[in-house]
Write an enzyme that holds these catalytic residues in place. Sequence first.
Site, PDB file in Angstrom:
ATOM      1  CG  HIS A   1      -0.749   9.629  -5.976  1.00  0.00           C
ATOM      2  ND1 HIS A   1       0.494   9.204  -5.562  1.00  0.00           N
ATOM      3  CD2 HIS A   1      -1.565   9.528  -4.880  1.00  0.00           C
ATOM      4  CE1 HIS A   1       0.451   8.893  -4.282  1.00  0.00           C
ATOM      5  NE2 HIS A   1      -0.790   9.054  -3.847  1.00  0.00           N
TER       6      HIS A   1
ATOM      7  CG  ASP B   1      -5.756   3.560  -0.663  1.00  0.00           C
ATOM      8  OD1 ASP B   1      -4.631   4.065  -0.483  1.00  0.00           O
ATOM      9  OD2 ASP B   1      -6.389   2.962   0.226  1.00  0.00           O
TER      10      ASP B   1
ATOM     11  CG  ASN C   1      -1.561   5.930  -6.151  1.00  0.00           C
ATOM     12  OD1 ASN C   1      -1.595   5.680  -7.336  1.00  0.00           O
ATOM     13  ND2 ASN C   1      -2.612   6.429  -5.495  1.00  0.00           N
ATOM     14  N   GLY C   2       1.451   4.212  -3.164  1.00  0.00           N
ATOM     15  CA  GLY C   2       2.778   4.075  -2.561  1.00  0.00           C
ATOM     16  C   GLY C   2       3.306   2.665  -2.679  1.00  0.00           C
ATOM     17  NE  ARG C   3      -0.794  -0.212  -0.062  1.00  0.00           N
ATOM     18  CZ  ARG C   3      -1.737  -0.362   0.865  1.00  0.00           C
ATOM     19  NH1 ARG C   3      -2.297  -1.545   1.061  1.00  0.00           N
ATOM     20  NH2 ARG C   3      -2.111   0.656   1.607  1.00  0.00           N
ATOM     21  CG  LEU C   4       0.370  -0.885  -7.331  1.00  0.00           C
ATOM     22  CD1 LEU C   4       1.088  -1.806  -8.318  1.00  0.00           C
ATOM     23  CD2 LEU C   4      -0.109  -1.686  -6.137  1.00  0.00           C
ATOM     24  N   GLY C   5       4.023   1.770  -6.323  1.00  0.00           N
ATOM     25  CA  GLY C   5       5.235   2.415  -6.845  1.00  0.00           C
ATOM     26  C   GLY C   5       6.485   1.685  -6.389  1.00  0.00           C
ATOM     27  NE  ARG C   6       6.375   1.348  -0.322  1.00  0.00           N
ATOM     28  CZ  ARG C   6       5.421   2.244  -0.023  1.00  0.00           C
ATOM     29  NH1 ARG C   6       5.624   3.530  -0.265  1.00  0.00           N
ATOM     30  NH2 ARG C   6       4.281   1.863   0.525  1.00  0.00           N
TER      31      ARG C   6
ATOM     32  CE1 TYR D   1       5.116  10.363   1.514  1.00  0.00           C
ATOM     33  CE2 TYR D   1       5.808   9.863   3.761  1.00  0.00           C
ATOM     34  CZ  TYR D   1       5.042   9.569   2.648  1.00  0.00           C
ATOM     35  OH  TYR D   1       4.205   8.481   2.661  1.00  0.00           O
TER      36      TYR D   1
END
Length: 329
Positions: free
Chosen positions: A177, A181, A183-188, A219
Amino acid sequence: MYVPPFEITPKIIDLISKISEKIGEINSLESSAHHVELRRESRIKTIHSTLAIENNSLSLEQITAIINGKRVLGAPNEIQEVKNAIQAYDLLLSLDSTKEKDLLRAHALMMKDLVRNNGRYRSGGVGIFNGQNVVHVAPPASSVPALMKDLFRWVKRTDIHPLVKSCVFHYEFEFIHPFQDGNGRLGRLWQSAILKDWKKVFAWIPVESLIQKNQAKYYRVLRACDATADSTAFVEFLLLLILKAAEEIVQNEKRVTVKVTVKVTVKVTVNQKKILEAVKKNPHVTLDELSKKIGISRKSIAANVKKLQEAGMLKRNGADKNGYWEIVG
């Protein structure tokens, strides 16, 4: 060299084989007259889903309107998220998935005007939340630069199959992480970047939409892998979603091809065919725009549109000003 903990299971091998077969089918459909529009639809689904996971409330229709350069009513920060995501995914094909600086560049773009430190690693503690529940507490900020360098060194040097590599990176990235902020959209996004370096078609496969539909399980699997310090279950879970996304692409392409072929050859005039093709490319197209594009009067456009509606082939959703067309039947 750091090697993330995971195993290649029989299930993973089977999924790799099935996904590879589906990707071959998708590539064989590239000559279809509809593949450009299907790519566009997939990109819109991807942007909608990756932001919906982060609680962006804008609808698929609103995001389509923003992509088409139209104004929409919505929270300014949500509209900014969409505009940023459009630019980030437009950049996807030019990103080098093995370069950390490209990841930072993508984050700077994805989070522009949303956070102060866009494009820079975090300086404080963060965690992953599913609603009000803490799913994961990330490593301290002081460890992030070294952890990310180790991860990118592994990405560059490993000879593991790209499908597995993309899933392992996704898990390790979310574990670290690295940003305050986004992190989710960048990981995908970065999973797609790794996959498109293997097969370019992955730039348009909306895996994010299936992650959104399976968000609760996503999750749960993350939490289970944290408990075992092993990402094997997460790899299996994401590979299954990738397979389902590829299967949907093939099914949608075949369904659209059959539907349009039947309608065009049996029921549709040349101008009506042009109207349907224009509507597929831009569901928000106006009668005046159709008139200019097709080269006939607005009155003739209106008459042809009425015939298509009466035939059950074209539907108008919403008001004249803010509505959109839908091909049906």
